[in-house]
Design a protein around this motif. Structure first.
Motif, PDB file in Angstrom:
ATOM      1  N   LYS A  89     -11.623  -2.777   8.125  1.00  0.00           N
ATOM      2  CA  LYS A  89     -10.772  -3.093   6.976  1.00  0.00           C
ATOM      3  C   LYS A  89      -9.886  -4.295   7.257  1.00  0.00           C
ATOM      4  N   LEU A  90      -9.370  -4.364   8.505  1.00  0.00           N
ATOM      5  CA  LEU A  90      -8.560  -5.528   8.864  1.00  0.00           C
ATOM      6  C   LEU A  90      -9.404  -6.798   8.859  1.00  0.00           C
ATOM      7  N   ALA A  91     -10.619  -6.695   9.366  1.00  0.00           N
ATOM      8  CA  ALA A  91     -11.488  -7.867   9.415  1.00  0.00           C
ATOM      9  C   ALA A  91     -11.866  -8.347   8.013  1.00  0.00           C
ATOM     10  N   SER A  92     -11.948  -7.417   7.073  1.00  0.00           N
ATOM     11  CA  SER A  92     -12.264  -7.790   5.693  1.00  0.00           C
ATOM     12  C   SER A  92     -11.018  -8.159   4.908  1.00  0.00           C
ATOM     13  N   GLU A  93      -9.875  -8.174   5.587  1.00  0.00           N
ATOM     14  CA  GLU A  93      -8.584  -8.583   5.023  1.00  0.00           C
ATOM     15  C   GLU A  93      -8.108  -7.659   3.916  1.00  0.00           C
ATOM     16  N   ASP A  94      -8.575  -6.424   3.923  1.00  0.00           N
ATOM     17  CA  ASP A  94      -8.100  -5.457   2.936  1.00  0.00           C
ATOM     18  C   ASP A  94      -6.668  -5.022   3.223  1.00  0.00           C
ATOM     19  N   LEU A  95      -6.253  -5.070   4.497  1.00  0.00           N
ATOM     20  CA  LEU A  95      -4.937  -4.573   4.865  1.00  0.00           C
ATOM     21  C   LEU A  95      -3.961  -5.673   5.259  1.00  0.00           C
ATOM     22  N   LEU A  96      -4.412  -6.906   5.377  1.00  0.00           N
ATOM     23  CA  LEU A  96      -3.545  -7.965   5.885  1.00  0.00           C
ATOM     24  C   LEU A  96      -2.435  -8.342   4.909  1.00  0.00           C
ATOM     25  N   GLY A  97      -2.613  -8.040   3.646  1.00  0.00           N
ATOM     26  CA  GLY A  97      -1.594  -8.414   2.674  1.00  0.00           C
ATOM     27  C   GLY A  97      -0.396  -7.492   2.637  1.00  0.00           C
ATOM     28  N   SER A  98      -0.393  -6.410   3.382  1.00  0.00           N
ATOM     29  CA  SER A  98       0.721  -5.463   3.381  1.00  0.00           C
ATOM     30  C   SER A  98       1.452  -5.542   4.714  1.00  0.00           C
ATOM     31  N   PRO A  99       2.613  -6.218   4.762  1.00  0.00           N
ATOM     32  CA  PRO A  99       3.312  -6.380   6.037  1.00  0.00           C
ATOM     33  C   PRO A  99       3.697  -5.060   6.682  1.00  0.00           C
ATOM     34  N   HIS A 100       4.132  -4.066   5.878  1.00  0.00           N
ATOM     35  CA  HIS A 100       4.592  -2.814   6.477  1.00  0.00           C
ATOM     36  C   HIS A 100       3.464  -2.064   7.157  1.00  0.00           C
ATOM     37  N   VAL A 101       2.220  -2.324   6.679  1.00  0.00           N
ATOM     38  CA  VAL A 101       1.080  -1.641   7.290  1.00  0.00           C
ATOM     39  C   VAL A 101       0.885  -2.118   8.719  1.00  0.00           C
ATOM     40  N   ALA A 102       1.149  -3.393   8.977  1.00  0.00           N
ATOM     41  CA  ALA A 102       0.941  -3.970  10.302  1.00  0.00           C
ATOM     42  C   ALA A 102       2.229  -4.017  11.119  1.00  0.00           C
ATOM     43  N   ALA A 103       3.226  -3.254  10.735  1.00  0.00           N
ATOM     44  CA  ALA A 103       4.509  -3.264  11.445  1.00  0.00           C
ATOM     45  C   ALA A 103       4.770  -1.945  12.149  1.00  0.00           C
ATOM     46  N   GLY A 104       3.715  -1.253  12.514  1.00  0.00           N
ATOM     47  CA  GLY A 104       3.876  -0.024  13.290  1.00  0.00           C
ATOM     48  C   GLY A 104       4.308   1.179  12.488  1.00  0.00           C
ATOM     49  N   VAL A 105       4.079   1.172  11.175  1.00  0.00           N
ATOM     50  CA  VAL A 105       4.444   2.307  10.322  1.00  0.00           C
ATOM     51  C   VAL A 105       3.240   3.243  10.222  1.00  0.00           C
ATOM     52  N   ALA A 106       3.436   4.496  10.597  1.00  0.00           N
ATOM     53  CA  ALA A 106       2.334   5.464  10.584  1.00  0.00           C
ATOM     54  C   ALA A 106       2.034   5.912   9.159  1.00  0.00           C
ATOM     55  N   GLU A 107       0.754   6.010   8.843  1.00  0.00           N
ATOM     56  CA  GLU A 107       0.303   6.516   7.552  1.00  0.00           C
ATOM     57  C   GLU A 107      -0.664   7.668   7.785  1.00  0.00           C
ATOM     58  N   LEU A 108      -0.472   8.743   7.022  1.00  0.00           N
ATOM     59  CA  LEU A 108      -1.260   9.961   7.187  1.00  0.00           C
ATOM     60  C   LEU A 108      -2.346  10.024   6.127  1.00  0.00           C
ATOM     61  N   CYS A 109      -3.556  10.392   6.538  1.00  0.00           N
ATOM     62  CA  CYS A 109      -4.652  10.542   5.589  1.00  0.00           C
ATOM     63  C   CYS A 109      -5.457  11.785   5.944  1.00  0.00           C
TER      64      CYS A 109
END
Length: 315
Positions: free
Chosen positions: A89-109
């Protein structure tokens, strides 16, 4: 004359008496032998019961051990799969637009009805690079960890001596060939991992853990991308966001190239596994990313007690 005549005992009577005596002996002997046999049977039955119980307990233990291994392997497979999915997902840039996602914030799924996964993505551009960070940035980080100014300056000089290629000490003279109480001296080469900080003289146990979490060897930046820095690091540096004047001297936009991914899988039976991976985005059609590090980490409960998955992992 009086003649006394002897009385004779009939032969049949003698035989009857002898048979009665023999039968009485046989009856008494049978009674004693029956008691001995009964005791022996009781002991044998008890021994068999103990052996059966031990065998049952052993089988149950092996069954539980096997089940734990299987569930542990399942948790590991889920964590590894989630790391790979996140990397794609990171390689396809699906998540790069969300700064909080790449700032060490845990997300539960929710992975399945019996498994949940906590995923943490940390852009290495939001951390302090031990090999390239500017001296003011490292000084500020050390002071935020509680080191006084003289201690901070001395520790930073030791860090530079550890990684530089020469044998000249920052404070003058020659670097020690071995550190006090240790068999090795400076590495005279760049840090390979932040965990090497525990080899630095003057590093305290209390400061090591947060310093290792807030540093990297992969950003190759003099500063940090404040928007992608974890909350703990921003607090240590005394900054609150990219617009904070204190952050201007420390700012370096992240190239968004190297990311750390932590996937912690937990099953309903309590089985857990955490995978830590360091990946570099290559953005090539046949090779979207490269794995730079692949480790198992100790379990850290990153979710709140009342947290619940908000979305499925496979979407």
């Amino acid at each position: 004359a009086y003649r006394r005549q002897a009385k004779t005992v009939p032969y049949d009577s003698v035989m009857v008496c002898l048979m009665r005596h023999q039968l009485l002996n046989i009856k008494q002997s049978s009674t004693h032998e029956s008691g001995f046999v009964l005791v022996s049977v009781i002991w044998i039955a008890g021994l068999l019961a103990v052996m059966a119980t031990a065998f049952t307990i052993g089988i149950r233990s092996y069954t539980l051990a096997g089940r734990n291994v299987i569930q542990g392997e399942r948790a590991q497979a889920i964590a590894d799969g989630m790391v790979m999915l996140t990397a794609y997902k990171l390689a396809s840039e699906d998540l790069l637009g969300s700064p909080h996602v790449a700032a060490g914030v845990a997300e539960l799924c929710q992975w399945s009805t019996s498994a949940t996964v906590s995923v943490t993505i940390q852009d290495q551009g939001g951390l302090v690079d031990l090999n390239t960070a500017s001296p003011p940035l490292i000084d500020r980080l050390l002071e935020g960890l509680g080191f006084a100014k003289p201690e901070s300056e001395a520790l930073q000089a030791t860090i530079r001596d550890y990684r530089d290629p020469d044998y000249d000490a920052q404070t003058g003279g020659s670097e020690p060939t071995t550190y006090p109480g240790r068999k090795s001296g400076p590495k005279n080469g760049p840090f390979s991992t932040p965990e090497e900080l525990d080899q630095i003289p003057g590093m305290t146990e209390q400061a090591f853990a947060p310093l290792a979490r807030g540093t990297t060897v992969s950003s190759q930046q003099m500063g940090i991308d404040v928007d992608r820095a974890p909350v703990e690091l921003r607090q240590l540096l005394g900054i609150h966001g990219a617009g904070d004047p204190e952050a201007l001297a420390l700012a370096s936009p992240s190239p968004q190239r190297v990311f750390a991914i932590d996937a912690a899988a937990e099953l309903t039976d309590g089985s857990r596994f955490t995978r830590h991976a360091l990946i570099a985005l290559l953005r090539q059609p046949d090779r979207p990313f490269a794995i730079l590090g692949w480790q198992q980490r100790n379990w850290i409960d990153r979710k709140a007690p009342d947290a619940s998955p908000s979305q499925p992992c496979l979407n």
